[in-house]
Design a protein around this motif. Structure first.
Motif, short mmCIF file in Angstrom:
data_model
loop_
_atom_site.label_atom_id
_atom_site.label_comp_id
_atom_site.label_asym_id
_atom_site.label_seq_id
_atom_site.Cartn_x
_atom_site.Cartn_y
_atom_site.Cartn_z
N PHE A 187 2.88 7.54 9.81
CA PHE A 187 2.41 8.32 8.73
C PHE A 187 1.19 9.20 8.83
CE2 PHE A 187 3.79 3.63 8.05
CZ PHE A 187 4.95 4.20 6.90
N LYS A 199 5.00 1.58 0.75
CA LYS A 199 5.98 1.92 -0.26
C LYS A 199 6.89 3.04 0.28
CE LYS A 199 3.01 0.65 -4.36
NZ LYS A 199 2.01 1.11 -5.22
N ALA A 200 6.30 4.02 1.07
CA ALA A 200 6.69 5.26 1.68
C ALA A 200 7.89 4.66 2.57
CB ALA A 200 6.01 6.33 2.24
N ASN A 218 0.81 -1.14 -0.03
CA ASN A 218 -0.06 0.07 -0.05
C ASN A 218 0.77 1.19 0.06
OD1 ASN A 218 0.73 0.64 2.86
ND2 ASN A 218 -0.81 -0.84 3.49
N ASP A 219 0.32 2.41 -0.12
CA ASP A 219 0.97 3.80 -0.24
C ASP A 219 2.16 4.12 1.01
OD1 ASP A 219 0.03 4.28 -2.70
OD2 ASP A 219 -1.54 5.32 -1.91
N ASP A 220 1.46 3.40 2.29
CA ASP A 220 2.26 3.77 3.34
C ASP A 220 3.66 2.89 3.43
OD1 ASP A 220 0.53 5.79 4.44
OD2 ASP A 220 -0.49 4.31 5.71
N LYS A 260 11.42 3.47 1.53
CA LYS A 260 12.08 4.47 1.30
C LYS A 260 12.75 5.35 2.48
CE LYS A 260 9.77 5.15 -3.14
NZ LYS A 260 9.04 6.33 -3.71
N SER A 276 -1.58 11.70 4.25
CA SER A 276 -1.11 11.62 2.84
C SER A 276 -0.12 10.76 2.41
CB SER A 276 -0.56 12.98 2.52
OG SER A 276 -1.58 14.17 2.66
N HIS A 277 -0.09 9.77 3.45
CA HIS A 277 1.06 8.83 3.32
C HIS A 277 2.40 9.11 3.36
CE1 HIS A 277 -2.51 6.56 2.02
NE2 HIS A 277 -2.65 7.34 1.13
N HIS A 278 2.63 10.33 3.98
CA HIS A 278 4.04 11.02 4.13
C HIS A 278 4.42 10.47 5.92
CE1 HIS A 278 3.00 14.18 1.12
NE2 HIS A 278 3.59 13.36 0.90
#
Length: 325
Positions: A297, A245-246, A241-243, A249, A300-302
């Motif tokens: 997070f 994936k962030a 999911n987007d979280d 990194k 906004s998944h940041h």
């Protein structure tokens, strides 16, 4: 091994140098070679300075490049040249040999605990950890500490240190045999085991065990060859999911994943934010798994904050998450 053990091993290596008649009959050369082996036995751990930056850098690189093949060669040459210049005599060959031995022994003994090293870099970045000796082994430390006064006061230092290293080799062989027996006992009790991670404790009869199968992680302790399983976790891959994936990194998460071969994950929503928590199963205390990586997070998944390292209470972990980012 720990810093103290590397230190006393540096002293006993200096004692071995006196087996050479040229060294034993030259007090100045004997002293400078002792200094050489002591410094050489500490040099690979110079990466400890990375702790001053952050835990992620330290965890990712400790016992990495500084314990590699190029590093061993570099430390050897630098130390040999420096000691030759200090003594200002033509004994470079002695310094080259004993510098190489001191640095190599440091890297070699580090292979035998659960942490391991990347000693084969640049050929391979694989972590090599034999898991037969605790990071601090009181028996090994005591053996070399007993030899220290014999070396410092020149009381048959060569003969005494030869005996110390012969006993240490026998002790390592015994611990290797014990590890094999432990693995056999684990596989008898748990079916279809893929891999057994063994973390020796200060007591040579006690081991922390993580046994993995295709479907589960089994965490327990073995005492006097009796295995007791404390926790069983289902093996599930990280979701996509987007979280996540962030997180992949993030420096803290990447450092954890590079270091930890066996872990579980928890993903939760707490007080308006999402949290990913990775938990290394190898370092369980009586009630806690202290080595973790955590990322928080926003909507906004940041990543709001992240941390990796050893933590022994939830309160301290939350404080770290506030200060790390």
């Amino acid at each position: 091994m720990d810093t103290g053990t590397h230190l006393v091993m540096g002293v006993t290596l200096g004692g071995l140098a006196t087996l050479s008649p040229e060294v034993s009959h030259d007090p100045k050369l004997s002293t400078t070679l002792l200094v050489t082996t002591i410094i050489g036995s500490q040099l690979p751990d110079i990466d400890t300075i990375l702790k001053l930056r952050n835990n992620a850098k330290y965890i990712k690189h400790h016992r990495g490049i500084t314990h590699s093949i190029p590093a061993v060669i570099t430390w050897t040459i630098l130390l040999s040249v420096c000691m030759s210049l200090i003594e200002n005599r033509s004994n470079f060959g002695f310094y080259l040999f004993w510098s190489f031995l001191a640095v190599s022994v440091h890297v070699y003994v580090d292979l035998f605990n659960a942490y391991g090293t990347q000693a084969l870099r640049p050929i391979s970045k694989r972590w090599i950890a034999f898991g037969i000796i605790s990071t601090f082994d009181p028996i090994i430390f005591a053996m070399h500490a007993i030899g220290v006064p014999f070396v410092l006061f020149h009381i048959f230092p060569g003969a005494v240190c030869v005996m110390i290293y012969i006993i240490m080799i026998i002790y390592y062989m015994f611990r290797l045999y014990e590890k094999r027996k432990v693995i056999q006992l684990v596989k008898k009790q748990i079916d279809h085991v893929d891999h057994v991670f063994i973390m020796p404790s200060l007591k040579y009869t006690h081991y922390h065990i993580v046994a993995t199968t295709k479907t589960h992680h089994h965490v327990g302790k073995m005492k006097f060859r009796k295995l007791k399983i404390h926790d069983v976790f289902e093996r599930t891959p990280l979701p996509v999911n987007d979280d996540i994936k962030a997180a992949l990194k993030d420096e803290n998460i990447k450092s954890f994943l590079a270091f930890s071969p066996v872990y579980i994950w928890r993903f939760s929503s707490v007080k308006g934010y999402n949290e990913l928590r990775l938990i290394d199963l190898r370092y369980k205390t009586e009630t806690y798994y202290p080595f973790v990586a955590v990322a928080k997070f926003d909507d906004s998944h940041h990543i709001i904050s992240s941390f990796t390292g050893w933590i022994f209470s939830e309160r301290k972990l939350q404080k770290k998450l506030v200060t790390e980012k």
